[in-house]
Motif scaffolding. Structure first.
Motif, PDB file in Angstrom:
ATOM      1  N   GLU A  78       1.134  -0.925  -1.039  1.00 41.67           N
ATOM      2  CA  GLU A  78      -0.643  -0.168   0.163  1.00 41.67           C
ATOM      3  C   GLU A  78       1.001   1.381   0.628  1.00 41.67           C
ATOM      4  O   GLU A  78       1.361   1.121   1.209  1.00 41.67           O
ATOM      5  CB  GLU A  78      -0.738   0.176   1.169  1.00 41.67           C
ATOM      6  CG  GLU A  78      -1.945  -0.849   1.278  1.00 41.67           C
ATOM      7  CD  GLU A  78      -2.996  -1.394   2.059  1.00 41.67           C
ATOM      8  OE1 GLU A  78      -3.076  -0.330   3.192  1.00 41.67           O
ATOM      9  OE2 GLU A  78      -3.744  -2.049   2.704  1.00 41.67           O
ATOM     10  N   TYR A  79       0.551   1.835  -0.980  1.00 40.82           N
ATOM     11  CA  TYR A  79       1.925   2.980  -1.827  1.00 40.82           C
ATOM     12  C   TYR A  79       1.988   4.329   0.142  1.00 40.82           C
ATOM     13  O   TYR A  79       3.176   4.269   0.770  1.00 40.82           O
ATOM     14  CB  TYR A  79       1.346   4.218  -2.740  1.00 40.82           C
ATOM     15  CG  TYR A  79       2.492   5.348  -2.474  1.00 40.82           C
ATOM     16  CD1 TYR A  79       3.405   4.953  -3.463  1.00 40.82           C
ATOM     17  CD2 TYR A  79       1.979   6.631  -2.566  1.00 40.82           C
ATOM     18  CE1 TYR A  79       4.083   6.301  -3.268  1.00 40.82           C
ATOM     19  CE2 TYR A  79       2.602   7.690  -2.727  1.00 40.82           C
ATOM     20  CZ  TYR A  79       3.839   7.812  -3.041  1.00 40.82           C
ATOM     21  OH  TYR A  79       4.712   8.743  -3.148  1.00 40.82           O
ATOM     22  N   LYS A  80       0.000   4.771   0.084  1.00 40.78           N
ATOM     23  CA  LYS A  80       0.262   5.081   1.551  1.00 40.78           C
ATOM     24  C   LYS A  80       1.234   5.369   2.794  1.00 40.78           C
ATOM     25  O   LYS A  80       1.343   5.995   3.269  1.00 40.78           O
ATOM     26  CB  LYS A  80      -0.960   5.830   1.824  1.00 40.78           C
ATOM     27  CG  LYS A  80      -1.793   6.787   2.341  1.00 40.78           C
ATOM     28  CD  LYS A  80      -3.178   7.762   2.042  1.00 40.78           C
ATOM     29  CE  LYS A  80      -3.465   8.417   3.572  1.00 40.78           C
ATOM     30  NZ  LYS A  80      -3.378   7.961   4.711  1.00 40.78           N
ATOM     31  N   ALA A  81       0.899   4.044   3.471  1.00 42.72           N
ATOM     32  CA  ALA A  81       0.924   3.226   4.316  1.00 42.72           C
ATOM     33  C   ALA A  81       2.299   2.933   4.546  1.00 42.72           C
ATOM     34  O   ALA A  81       3.448   3.143   5.002  1.00 42.72           O
ATOM     35  CB  ALA A  81       0.340   1.796   4.816  1.00 42.72           C
ATOM     36  N   ALA A  82       3.193   3.104   3.267  1.00 41.96           N
ATOM     37  CA  ALA A  82       4.743   2.946   3.009  1.00 41.96           C
ATOM     38  C   ALA A  82       5.450   4.416   3.070  1.00 41.96           C
ATOM     39  O   ALA A  82       6.134   4.428   3.728  1.00 41.96           O
ATOM     40  CB  ALA A  82       5.154   2.716   1.476  1.00 41.96           C
ATOM     41  N   GLN A  83       4.389   5.241   2.686  1.00 45.88           N
ATOM     42  CA  GLN A  83       4.904   6.609   3.118  1.00 45.88           C
ATOM     43  C   GLN A  83       4.869   6.339   4.408  1.00 45.88           C
ATOM     44  O   GLN A  83       5.882   7.879   4.930  1.00 45.88           O
ATOM     45  CB  GLN A  83       4.536   7.700   1.590  1.00 45.88           C
ATOM     46  CG  GLN A  83       4.574   6.825   0.246  1.00 45.88           C
ATOM     47  CD  GLN A  83       5.878   7.227   0.283  1.00 45.88           C
ATOM     48  OE1 GLN A  83       7.082   8.261   0.142  1.00 45.88           O
ATOM     49  NE2 GLN A  83       6.603   6.337  -0.670  1.00 45.88           N
ATOM     50  N   GLU A  84       3.655   6.765   4.708  1.00 51.48           N
ATOM     51  CA  GLU A  84       4.260   6.784   6.368  1.00 51.48           C
ATOM     52  C   GLU A  84       4.767   6.400   7.162  1.00 51.48           C
ATOM     53  O   GLU A  84       4.965   7.342   7.877  1.00 51.48           O
ATOM     54  CB  GLU A  84       2.230   6.521   6.465  1.00 51.48           C
ATOM     55  CG  GLU A  84       1.477   8.348   6.039  1.00 51.48           C
ATOM     56  CD  GLU A  84      -0.265   7.119   5.891  1.00 51.48           C
ATOM     57  OE1 GLU A  84      -0.375   6.365   6.692  1.00 51.48           O
ATOM     58  OE2 GLU A  84      -1.422   8.476   6.003  1.00 51.48           O
ATOM     59  N   THR A  85       5.008   4.625   6.604  1.00 53.52           N
ATOM     60  CA  THR A  85       5.739   4.381   7.655  1.00 53.52           C
ATOM     61  C   THR A  85       7.398   4.921   7.411  1.00 53.52           C
ATOM     62  O   THR A  85       8.280   5.439   8.433  1.00 53.52           O
ATOM     63  CB  THR A  85       5.673   2.956   7.453  1.00 53.52           C
ATOM     64  OG1 THR A  85       5.073   2.482   7.534  1.00 53.52           O
ATOM     65  CG2 THR A  85       6.907   1.936   8.240  1.00 53.52           C
ATOM     66  N   LYS A  86       7.518   5.704   6.286  1.00 54.29           N
ATOM     67  CA  LYS A  86       9.140   6.366   5.533  1.00 54.29           C
ATOM     68  C   LYS A  86       8.969   7.114   6.249  1.00 54.29           C
ATOM     69  O   LYS A  86      10.384   7.207   7.424  1.00 54.29           O
ATOM     70  CB  LYS A  86       9.243   6.216   4.579  1.00 54.29           C
ATOM     71  CG  LYS A  86      10.479   6.630   3.648  1.00 54.29           C
ATOM     72  CD  LYS A  86      10.612   7.091   2.329  1.00 54.29           C
ATOM     73  CE  LYS A  86      11.625   6.707   1.545  1.00 54.29           C
ATOM     74  NZ  LYS A  86      12.270   8.988   1.487  1.00 54.29           N
ATOM     75  N   VAL A  87       8.377   7.955   6.712  1.00 49.10           N
ATOM     76  CA  VAL A  87       8.586   8.818   7.084  1.00 49.10           C
ATOM     77  C   VAL A  87       8.756   9.239   8.577  1.00 49.10           C
ATOM     78  O   VAL A  87       8.857   9.667   9.462  1.00 49.10           O
ATOM     79  CB  VAL A  87       6.700  10.476   6.928  1.00 49.10           C
ATOM     80  CG1 VAL A  87       6.763  11.380   8.211  1.00 49.10           C
ATOM     81  CG2 VAL A  87       6.550  11.030   5.867  1.00 49.10           C
ATOM     82  N   LEU A  88       7.643   8.514   9.475  1.00 49.46           N
ATOM     83  CA  LEU A  88       8.026   8.151  10.874  1.00 49.46           C
ATOM     84  C   LEU A  88       8.870   7.179  11.220  1.00 49.46           C
ATOM     85  O   LEU A  88      10.628   7.860  12.399  1.00 49.46           O
ATOM     86  CB  LEU A  88       7.313   6.645  11.659  1.00 49.46           C
ATOM     87  CG  LEU A  88       5.994   7.146  11.630  1.00 49.46           C
ATOM     88  CD1 LEU A  88       4.437   6.602  11.472  1.00 49.46           C
ATOM     89  CD2 LEU A  88       5.317   8.017  12.273  1.00 49.46           C
ATOM     90  N   LEU A  89       9.712   6.437  10.825  1.00 47.42           N
ATOM     91  CA  LEU A  89      11.163   5.668  10.555  1.00 47.42           C
ATOM     92  C   LEU A  89      12.045   6.569  10.058  1.00 47.42           C
ATOM     93  O   LEU A  89      13.386   7.214  11.691  1.00 47.42           O
ATOM     94  CB  LEU A  89      11.818   4.545   9.609  1.00 47.42           C
ATOM     95  CG  LEU A  89      10.657   3.483   9.433  1.00 47.42           C
ATOM     96  CD1 LEU A  89      10.958   2.665   8.332  1.00 47.42           C
ATOM     97  CD2 LEU A  89      11.659   2.451  10.326  1.00 47.42           C
ATOM     98  N   ALA A 116      12.081   9.909  10.794  1.00 43.23           N
ATOM     99  CA  ALA A 116      12.187  10.964  11.671  1.00 43.23           C
ATOM    100  C   ALA A 116      12.116  10.508  13.335  1.00 43.23           C
ATOM    101  O   ALA A 116      12.818  11.216  13.383  1.00 43.23           O
ATOM    102  CB  ALA A 116      10.390  11.499  11.449  1.00 43.23           C
ATOM    103  N   MET A 117      13.150   9.388  13.727  1.00 39.60           N
ATOM    104  CA  MET A 117      12.852   9.063  14.510  1.00 39.60           C
ATOM    105  C   MET A 117      14.345   8.879  14.783  1.00 39.60           C
ATOM    106  O   MET A 117      14.768   9.493  15.686  1.00 39.60           O
ATOM    107  CB  MET A 117      12.923   7.527  14.906  1.00 39.60           C
ATOM    108  CG  MET A 117      11.432   6.834  15.082  1.00 39.60           C
ATOM    109  SD  MET A 117      11.406   4.998  14.989  1.00 39.60           S
ATOM    110  CE  MET A 117      12.009   4.775  15.530  1.00 39.60           C
TER     111      MET A 117
END
Length: 250
Positions: A10-21, A23-24
Motif C-alpha cells: 500500500e503506497y500510502k502506508a509505505a510513505q507514512e512508515t518511511k516518514v515515521l522511521l 523522523a526517529m
C-alpha cells in the motif's frame, strides 16, 4: 547508518512508515520500498542485506513468508499488519516484533528499543545458545479440524481430508465432492494450516498436496496445477512462486 527495507504493497502506508522511521533518527535510512514477493526476491538476490526489515504480511502477490522460502534473509524483521493471526509464523521468520496497523511512532520506538536490547543480549554466546535451544522447543500447532457451514448446519471437517480452499466472494471448502462455506479468509487460513500439507497457490486457492494429480508448465515459468477434484477455475502458479512450489511438492 541503519538501513531499513520496507515491504509494503500500500503506497500510502509505505510513505507514512518511511516518514515515521526517518523522523526517529538521522541514522535511519529507508533503502527501498517493495510491494510484491517477486520484487523482494529479486532485490535480496542483488543487494546487501539491510540492517532491519519492516514487512507487511500480505503483499501484492502473496504472503511475505513466501520470500523467506526462496532467499535466505538474516536481518531482523518487524512485522506490520492489519491481522493478528500471523504472529506465530512471524516469530518463526526472524520476527522481533509484531505491530498492528496503523503503525504509530511510539510503537516503532518500542520496537527499536527491543532490537537494541536483543542485539546486546545475543552478542553474548551463552545467551545466544540458550535462546536458540529455547526456540527449538517450540513447535507450531496447526488446525486439525475446521467448522464448516452447509445452510443452517455447522459441521466439523478433518483438515487432512480437505481437497482445497477457494475464494470468490466467500471462502468455500471442497471436501469429498461437496462444497461447504467457511467464515474466514484465505489469509487467515494460510496461517492456521500445516504448510507441509497445504500450499497457497494464488489469491483464489489453497491446495492440498494429497489432491494434486499433475502439474504442467503453461509457459517458460508459470505452472498449472491439476487436482483430482473438480475446481471452479484453473489453478495457476505465478513465475515468482513456481520454483518454491516445485520444492514444496517434493
Amino acid at each position: 547508518m541503519i538501513n531499513v527495507l520496507l515491504l509494503e504493497d500500500e503506497y500510502k502506508a509505505a510513505q507514512e512508515t518511511k516518514v515515521l522511521l526517518e523522523a526517529m533518527s538521522e541514522q535511519v535510512s529507508v533503502c527501498g520500498i517493495l510491494q510484491t514477493v517477486e520484487e523482494a526476491v529479486d532485490w535480496f538476490n542483488k543487494n546487501e542485506m539491510p540492517h532491519l526489515i519492516l514487512s507487511d504480511i500480505q503483499l501484492g502477490d502473496g504472503l511475505c513468508f513466501d520470500i523467506f522460502t526462496q532467499v535466505q534473509v538474516t536481518a531482523p524483521i518487524i512485522f506490520c499488519t492489519a491481522y493478528d493471526d500471523f504472529a506465530l509464523r512471524a516469530f518463526e521468520n526472524n520476527g522481533i516484533d509484531y505491530l498492528l496497523k496503523p503503525v504509530k511512532k511510539q510503537d516503532l520506538e518500542k520496537s527499536f528499543n527491543k532490537l537494541h536490547q536483543y542485539s546486546r543480549l545475543w552478542a553474548l554466546p551463552e545467551h545466544a545458545n540458550r535462546f536458540n535451544n529455547m526456540l527449538q522447543s517450540f513447535k507450531p500447532v496447526y488446525k486439525t479440524v475446521l467448522s464448516v457451514y452447509l445452510g443452517d448446519r455447522i459441521m466439523p471437517v478433518p483438515v487432512a481430508e480437505i481437497n482445497y480452499f477457494y475464494t470468490n466472494k466467500t471462502v468455500v471448502v471442497y471436501h469429498h465432492g461437496q462444497t461447504f462455506e467457511i467464515r474466514t479468509t484465505l489469509d487467515r487460513l494460510a496461517a492456521q494450516l500445516d504448510p507441509e500439507l497445504f500450499y497457497r497457490a494464488n489469491r483464489q486457492f489453497i491446495i492440498s498436496k494429497h489432491d494434486i494429480e499433475a502439474v504442467k508448465y503453461i509457459d517458460a515459468r508459470k505452472l498449472e496445477v491439476i487436482l483430482k477434484s473438480e475446481t471452479p477455475e484453473k489453478i495457476i502458479i505465478s513465475k515468482s512462486k513456481s520454483a518454491q512450489f516445485v520444492k514444496w511438492l517434493k
